[in-house]
Design a protein around this motif. Structure first.
Motif, PDB file in Angstrom:
ATOM      1  N   ASN A   7       0.854  -1.183   0.000  1.00  9.78           N
ATOM      2  CA  ASN A   7       0.000   0.000   0.000  1.00  9.78           C
ATOM      3  C   ASN A   7       0.894   1.237   0.000  1.00  9.78           C
ATOM      4  OD1 ASN A   7      -2.074   1.763   0.151  1.00  9.78           O
ATOM      5  ND2 ASN A   7      -2.593   1.345   2.267  1.00  9.78           N
ATOM      6  N   THR A   8       1.246   1.709  -1.184  1.00 14.33           N
ATOM      7  CA  THR A   8       2.071   2.902  -1.288  1.00 14.33           C
ATOM      8  C   THR A   8       1.156   4.107  -1.478  1.00 14.33           C
ATOM      9  OG1 THR A   8       2.319   2.540  -3.640  1.00 14.33           O
ATOM     10  CG2 THR A   8       4.075   1.723  -2.238  1.00 14.33           C
ATOM     11  N   PRO A   9       1.326   5.134  -0.676  1.00 12.87           N
ATOM     12  CA  PRO A   9       0.460   6.305  -0.789  1.00 12.87           C
ATOM     13  C   PRO A   9       0.675   7.044  -2.104  1.00 12.87           C
ATOM     14  CG  PRO A   9       2.149   6.650   0.894  1.00 12.87           C
ATOM     15  CD  PRO A   9       2.310   5.256   0.393  1.00 12.87           C
ATOM     16  N   VAL A  10      -0.413   7.395  -2.739  1.00 15.67           N
ATOM     17  CA  VAL A  10      -0.372   8.116  -4.013  1.00 15.67           C
ATOM     18  C   VAL A  10      -0.247   9.608  -3.709  1.00 15.67           C
ATOM     19  CG1 VAL A  10      -1.678   8.613  -6.112  1.00 15.67           C
ATOM     20  CG2 VAL A  10      -1.741   6.341  -5.126  1.00 15.67           C
ATOM     21  N   CYS A  11       0.495  10.294  -4.546  1.00 10.62           N
ATOM     22  CA  CYS A  11       0.693  11.736  -4.387  1.00 10.62           C
ATOM     23  C   CYS A  11      -0.655  12.454  -4.442  1.00 10.62           C
ATOM     24  CB  CYS A  11       1.610  12.242  -5.483  1.00 10.62           C
ATOM     25  SG  CYS A  11       1.871  14.023  -5.460  1.00 10.62           S
ATOM     26  N   ARG A  12      -0.921  13.307  -3.482  1.00  9.73           N
ATOM     27  CA  ARG A  12      -2.219  13.984  -3.434  1.00  9.73           C
ATOM     28  C   ARG A  12      -2.308  15.148  -4.414  1.00  9.73           C
ATOM     29  NH1 ARG A  12      -2.634  18.292   1.203  1.00  9.73           N
ATOM     30  NH2 ARG A  12      -0.544  19.119   1.107  1.00  9.73           N
ATOM     31  N   ASP A  13      -1.177  15.614  -4.909  1.00 12.70           N
ATOM     32  CA  ASP A  13      -1.203  16.733  -5.855  1.00 12.70           C
ATOM     33  C   ASP A  13      -1.455  16.280  -7.290  1.00 12.70           C
ATOM     34  OD1 ASP A  13      -0.794  18.630  -3.885  1.00 12.70           O
ATOM     35  OD2 ASP A  13       1.374  18.475  -4.022  1.00 12.70           O
ATOM     36  N   CYS A  14      -0.926  15.106  -7.664  1.00 13.16           N
ATOM     37  CA  CYS A  14      -1.084  14.657  -9.051  1.00 13.16           C
ATOM     38  C   CYS A  14      -1.923  13.388  -9.166  1.00 13.16           C
ATOM     39  CB  CYS A  14       0.276  14.438  -9.685  1.00 13.16           C
ATOM     40  SG  CYS A  14       1.222  13.088  -8.967  1.00 13.16           S
ATOM     41  N   HIS A  48       4.240   8.714  -6.190  1.00 16.78           N
ATOM     42  CA  HIS A  48       4.023   8.272  -4.812  1.00 16.78           C
ATOM     43  C   HIS A  48       4.703   9.234  -3.852  1.00 16.78           C
ATOM     44  CE1 HIS A  48       2.466   4.517  -6.298  1.00 16.78           C
ATOM     45  NE2 HIS A  48       3.531   4.407  -7.072  1.00 16.78           N
ATOM     46  N   THR A  49       4.202   9.297  -2.654  1.00 16.76           N
ATOM     47  CA  THR A  49       4.824  10.127  -1.631  1.00 16.76           C
ATOM     48  C   THR A  49       5.230   9.255  -0.460  1.00 16.76           C
ATOM     49  OG1 THR A  49       2.678  10.578  -0.649  1.00 16.76           O
ATOM     50  CG2 THR A  49       3.513  12.195  -2.210  1.00 16.76           C
ATOM     51  N   ALA A  50       6.206   9.701   0.277  1.00 12.65           N
ATOM     52  CA  ALA A  50       6.628   8.996   1.482  1.00 12.65           C
ATOM     53  C   ALA A  50       5.647   9.319   2.594  1.00 12.65           C
ATOM     54  CB  ALA A  50       8.034   9.427   1.867  1.00 12.65           C
ATOM     55  N   PRO A  51       5.325   8.351   3.441  1.00 17.83           N
ATOM     56  CA  PRO A  51       4.419   8.645   4.541  1.00 17.83           C
ATOM     57  C   PRO A  51       5.032   9.673   5.487  1.00 17.83           C
ATOM     58  CG  PRO A  51       5.293   6.427   4.734  1.00 17.83           C
ATOM     59  CD  PRO A  51       5.753   6.977   3.419  1.00 17.83           C
ATOM     60  N   ALA A  52       4.184  10.509   6.021  1.00 13.09           N
ATOM     61  CA  ALA A  52       4.652  11.543   6.948  1.00 13.09           C
ATOM     62  C   ALA A  52       5.177  10.882   8.223  1.00 13.09           C
ATOM     63  CB  ALA A  52       3.525  12.500   7.280  1.00 13.09           C
ATOM     64  N   PRO A  53       6.284  11.368   8.753  1.00 14.78           N
ATOM     65  CA  PRO A  53       6.796  10.779   9.984  1.00 14.78           C
ATOM     66  C   PRO A  53       5.865  11.075  11.151  1.00 14.78           C
ATOM     67  CG  PRO A  53       8.063  12.710   9.381  1.00 14.78           C
ATOM     68  CD  PRO A  53       7.108  12.443   8.253  1.00 14.78           C
ATOM     69  N   ALA A  54       5.850  10.178  12.084  1.00 21.72           N
ATOM     70  CA  ALA A  54       5.004  10.358  13.258  1.00 21.72           C
ATOM     71  C   ALA A  54       5.503  11.574  14.051  1.00 21.72           C
ATOM     72  CB  ALA A  54       5.035   9.117  14.121  1.00 21.72           C
ATOM     73  N   LEU A  55       4.588  12.394  14.462  1.00 20.35           N
ATOM     74  CA  LEU A  55       4.963  13.591  15.211  1.00 20.35           C
ATOM     75  C   LEU A  55       5.417  13.208  16.616  1.00 20.35           C
ATOM     76  CD1 LEU A  55       2.014  15.914  14.188  1.00 20.35           C
ATOM     77  CD2 LEU A  55       4.342  15.940  13.332  1.00 20.35           C
ATOM     78  N   ALA A  56       6.432  13.883  17.070  1.00 19.50           N
ATOM     79  CA  ALA A  56       6.919  13.637  18.428  1.00 19.50           C
ATOM     80  C   ALA A  56       5.927  14.249  19.424  1.00 19.50           C
ATOM     81  CB  ALA A  56       8.304  14.257  18.602  1.00 19.50           C
ATOM     82  N   ARG A  57       5.668  13.543  20.478  1.00 18.10           N
ATOM     83  CA  ARG A  57       4.749  14.048  21.485  1.00 18.10           C
ATOM     84  C   ARG A  57       5.457  15.071  22.364  1.00 18.10           C
ATOM     85  NH1 ARG A  57       0.821   9.445  23.589  1.00 18.10           N
ATOM     86  NH2 ARG A  57       0.010  11.290  24.607  1.00 18.10           N
ATOM     87  N   ALA A  58       4.865  16.233  22.452  1.00 14.78           N
ATOM     88  CA  ALA A  58       5.428  17.287  23.282  1.00 14.78           C
ATOM     89  C   ALA A  58       4.779  17.227  24.657  1.00 14.78           C
ATOM     90  CB  ALA A  58       5.191  18.643  22.649  1.00 14.78           C
ATOM     91  N   GLY A  59       5.527  17.561  25.638  1.00 16.02           N
ATOM     92  CA  GLY A  59       4.968  17.559  26.995  1.00 16.02           C
ATOM     93  C   GLY A  59       5.939  16.936  27.978  1.00 16.02           C
ATOM     94  N   ARG A  60       5.362  16.425  29.023  1.00 16.35           N
ATOM     95  CA  ARG A  60       6.222  15.844  30.067  1.00 16.35           C
ATOM     96  C   ARG A  60       6.867  14.585  29.656  1.00 16.35           C
ATOM     97  NH1 ARG A  60       2.885  16.469  35.587  1.00 16.35           N
ATOM     98  NH2 ARG A  60       2.014  18.453  35.152  1.00 16.35           N
TER      99      ARG A  60
END
Length: 60
Positions: A7-14, A48-60
């Motif tokens: 399941n490779t993500p398709v580019c959302r622009d094209c 195809h686009t690379a999946p976005a990296p998981a965001l780091a959780r900010a906080g304690r």
């Protein structure tokens, strides 16, 4: 047993159509149309686009 397709993500622009041929309106010396090939700037012509990296959780 069937194998699963990747399941490779398709580019959302094209939408996977990463290259377009644009007619310039002129003809080459052999009679064919002169065209420009333009790639999608987001995916750089792969479709195809690379999946976005998981965001780091900010906080304690």
């Amino acid at each position: 047993m069937p194998q699963r397709a990747l399941n490779t993500p398709v580019c959302r622009d094209c939408d996977g159509f990463s290259t377009a041929a644009i007619d310039t309106g002129t003809r080459n010396t052999d009679g064919t149309r002169a065209t420009l090939r333009v790639n999608c700037p987001t995916c750089k012509g792969t479709g195809h686009t690379a999946p976005a990296p998981a965001l780091a959780r900010a906080g304690r």
